[in-house]
Design a protein around this motif. Sequence first.
Motif, PDB file in Angstrom:
ATOM      1  N   PHE A   1     -24.729 -25.648 -13.565  1.00 28.77           N
ATOM      2  CA  PHE A   1     -24.609 -27.110 -13.480  1.00 28.77           C
ATOM      3  C   PHE A   1     -24.566 -27.567 -12.020  1.00 28.77           C
ATOM      4  CE2 PHE A   1     -23.089 -26.992 -17.963  1.00 28.77           C
ATOM      5  CZ  PHE A   1     -23.952 -27.971 -18.469  1.00 28.77           C
ATOM      6  N   ALA A   2     -23.884 -26.815 -11.169  1.00 25.32           N
ATOM      7  CA  ALA A   2     -23.797 -27.183  -9.755  1.00 25.32           C
ATOM      8  C   ALA A   2     -25.165 -27.090  -9.080  1.00 25.32           C
ATOM      9  CB  ALA A   2     -22.787 -26.284  -9.045  1.00 25.32           C
ATOM     10  N   TYR A   3     -25.917 -26.039  -9.396  1.00 25.54           N
ATOM     11  CA  TYR A   3     -27.269 -25.913  -8.840  1.00 25.54           C
ATOM     12  C   TYR A   3     -28.150 -27.073  -9.304  1.00 25.54           C
ATOM     13  CZ  TYR A   3     -26.906 -21.234  -6.737  1.00 25.54           C
ATOM     14  OH  TYR A   3     -26.603 -20.164  -5.927  1.00 25.54           O
TER      15      TYR A   3
ATOM     16  N   ALA B   1     -32.027 -23.315 -12.031  1.00 18.74           N
ATOM     17  CA  ALA B   1     -30.564 -23.348 -11.969  1.00 18.74           C
ATOM     18  C   ALA B   1     -29.953 -22.239 -12.820  1.00 18.74           C
ATOM     19  CB  ALA B   1     -30.046 -24.707 -12.418  1.00 18.74           C
ATOM     20  N   VAL B   2     -30.475 -22.052 -14.035  1.00 20.07           N
ATOM     21  CA  VAL B   2     -29.934 -21.016 -14.926  1.00 20.07           C
ATOM     22  C   VAL B   2     -30.200 -19.630 -14.358  1.00 20.07           C
ATOM     23  CG1 VAL B   2     -30.151 -19.957 -17.200  1.00 20.07           C
ATOM     24  CG2 VAL B   2     -30.066 -22.440 -16.992  1.00 20.07           C
ATOM     25  N   ASN B   3     -31.422 -19.397 -13.899  1.00 20.40           N
ATOM     26  CA  ASN B   3     -31.757 -18.083 -13.348  1.00 20.40           C
ATOM     27  C   ASN B   3     -30.931 -17.766 -12.107  1.00 20.40           C
ATOM     28  OD1 ASN B   3     -34.307 -16.566 -14.582  1.00 20.40           O
ATOM     29  ND2 ASN B   3     -34.616 -18.755 -14.847  1.00 20.40           N
ATOM     30  N   HIS B   4     -30.826 -18.712 -11.198  1.00 21.57           N
ATOM     31  CA  HIS B   4     -30.070 -18.456  -9.975  1.00 21.57           C
ATOM     32  C   HIS B   4     -28.572 -18.371 -10.234  1.00 21.57           C
ATOM     33  CE1 HIS B   4     -33.896 -19.621  -8.034  1.00 21.57           C
ATOM     34  NE2 HIS B   4     -33.463 -18.863  -7.040  1.00 21.57           N
ATOM     35  N   ALA B   5     -28.076 -19.076 -11.250  1.00 24.29           N
ATOM     36  CA  ALA B   5     -26.663 -18.952 -11.601  1.00 24.29           C
ATOM     37  C   ALA B   5     -26.349 -17.535 -12.056  1.00 24.29           C
ATOM     38  CB  ALA B   5     -26.299 -19.950 -12.692  1.00 24.29           C
TER      39      ALA B   5
ATOM     40  N   GLY C   1     -24.515 -22.283  -3.423  1.00 21.58           N
ATOM     41  CA  GLY C   1     -24.687 -20.834  -3.485  1.00 21.58           C
ATOM     42  C   GLY C   1     -23.609 -20.094  -2.719  1.00 21.58           C
ATOM     43  N   THR C   2     -23.262 -20.598  -1.548  1.00 20.46           N
ATOM     44  CA  THR C   2     -22.224 -19.958  -0.734  1.00 20.46           C
ATOM     45  C   THR C   2     -20.899 -19.917  -1.474  1.00 20.46           C
ATOM     46  OG1 THR C   2     -23.274 -20.682   1.335  1.00 20.46           O
ATOM     47  CG2 THR C   2     -20.939 -20.110   1.425  1.00 20.46           C
TER      48      THR C   2
ATOM     49  N   ALA D   1     -27.213 -30.054 -10.201  1.00 21.37           N
ATOM     50  CA  ALA D   1     -26.767 -31.274  -9.514  1.00 21.37           C
ATOM     51  C   ALA D   1     -27.235 -31.300  -8.067  1.00 21.37           C
ATOM     52  CB  ALA D   1     -25.245 -31.380  -9.580  1.00 21.37           C
ATOM     53  N   ALA D   2     -27.424 -30.104  -7.471  1.00 22.04           N
ATOM     54  CA  ALA D   2     -27.861 -30.023  -6.079  1.00 22.04           C
ATOM     55  C   ALA D   2     -29.375 -30.151  -5.934  1.00 22.04           C
ATOM     56  CB  ALA D   2     -27.390 -28.708  -5.462  1.00 22.04           C
ATOM     57  N   GLY D   3     -30.087 -30.210  -7.052  1.00 20.46           N
ATOM     58  CA  GLY D   3     -31.525 -30.453  -6.953  1.00 20.46           C
ATOM     59  C   GLY D   3     -32.426 -29.422  -7.588  1.00 20.46           C
ATOM     60  N   MET D   4     -31.897 -28.316  -8.105  1.00 13.46           N
ATOM     61  CA  MET D   4     -32.751 -27.325  -8.768  1.00 13.46           C
ATOM     62  C   MET D   4     -33.185 -27.817 -10.141  1.00 13.46           C
ATOM     63  SD  MET D   4     -31.191 -23.526  -8.129  1.00 13.46           S
ATOM     64  CE  MET D   4     -31.033 -22.776  -6.513  1.00 13.46           C
ATOM     65  N   SER D   5     -34.338 -27.331 -10.595  1.00 16.56           N
ATOM     66  CA  SER D   5     -34.734 -27.569 -11.980  1.00 16.56           C
ATOM     67  C   SER D   5     -33.806 -26.798 -12.909  1.00 16.56           C
ATOM     68  CB  SER D   5     -36.182 -27.116 -12.198  1.00 16.56           C
ATOM     69  OG  SER D   5     -36.276 -25.692 -12.091  1.00 16.56           O
TER      70      SER D   5
END
Length: 484
Positions: free
Chosen positions: A198-200, A210-214, A242-243, A202-206
């Motif tokens: 959800f944070a990704y 967002a799910v993959n990077h989470a 991410g940090t 909100a920061a602008g990812m699709s």
Amino acid sequence: MQAQALRTAVHVAAVFALYLALAMLVPAAVDLHAGNPDWRVFALSAVTVGGFSLTVAAATRSRPPLQSTRFAFLVVVVLWITLGLVSAVPFYAASLRLGVADAVFESVSAITTTGSTVIVGLDGLPPGLLVWRSLLQWIGGLGVIALGLFLLPFLRVGGFTYFRIESSDIDERPFERFSTHILALIGIYVVLTTLCAFAYAAAGMSGFDAVNHAMTTIATGGFSTHDASFGHFEGEAVLWVGTLFMLVAALPFSILILLVVRGRLDALRDPQIRLFLAYAVGFALAVAVYRSATTGIGFEAALAGSVFNFVSIITTTGYASEDYTAWGPFAVVAAFLATFLGGCSGSTAGGVKAYRFLILGRLLGNGLAQLVHPHAVHSVRYGDRVVDAEMQRAVVLFVAAFLLVWAAATAALAAFGADLVTALTGALTALTNVGPGLGPTIGPAGNFAPLDDASKWVLSATMLFGRLELLAVLVLLVPAFWRG
């Protein structure tokens, strides 16, 4: 080693391979929804692996042998080798047309949460393969936590995790029942992944990114859906998100459970947490100041990039927002040193880990004091606790084994034609499960595809060595292990 013990180890590995076969249905569904023909590859792989695993599990089912440390070592190693091989099947069979060495390298890198890759063209890859890479890292991250919290302490080769804070009472454990503790661990892992997604977003990812990077952030794995990794995304918001989640994922999950379940803020006083955060902040600030002073870039912009990339290295995640090897010689040396560090014990992070540096520092200090006062008695302390001789021995053995395996892997890569920087940092990043190395070939702007097959097999083995804390694998090479 008795045949019964090996039979049981194979049975356990087959059961876990069956779970992986079920997991293959997830990318199959993703590709089917996207209209990509690779869904058949994942479906067929699931059926083939599932059927074979079920057959092996049924054929090897029997009364387990008496529990022993040797049996536990064998199960751990056989299990992780099996997971690495089984998860390679879709990579080999998919439209990528990867060779056996490439497919195994990619799967071992995923399941060990290393993040090195041989795949070029991630931006055009079928969505199912991208999900499979991320899902493997997410599964591997959960397995890494279980390894650090429950198995390695039992084997006395690592896993310096405390379930009691400032007390030896049973009440200080988050849960008395092991099964409840496991459920709490899985729950926190899932919740952190969800919050990160959800944070990704909100920061602008699709949503897909967002799910993959989470999944790969909480696993501190580092696989991305784009060749440019985080350099693909605009703005600094995704870097700070991410940090934050990389730092959280590199904390001891036993401490996170105490914090969430019991509200124990004092759990955060664990000395390894303070050291981990100190060197993460120290490296990031030092490189940001250096970069700002030498390139003229604004300090805020330099800080965002420096913090993200060095937290990524230190937590052994392996993302990159830009080629930090182009920041100057100090940044390159800092990245090389940061590769050794790692997060905390009982987290998804790899590396040497903060608690070992604490104990090594105390041993060094005591050794120097002993030279001045030969008859004085100095105890090695970890916070308020005295570190027993067995743990001190385990730390020293780990460091010795680390240097030995690093040297052997470096020599092997050089023998197969790698240059010094590639051999040295390739072996190091595989052993610490960081991901990118240094240099034009395997640095943050490159990948491992140009290496020959022999080098990829060496690196695959080295990644497994690093993930299993070295000693758990090396002990199987001792002839005495197999006697009796």
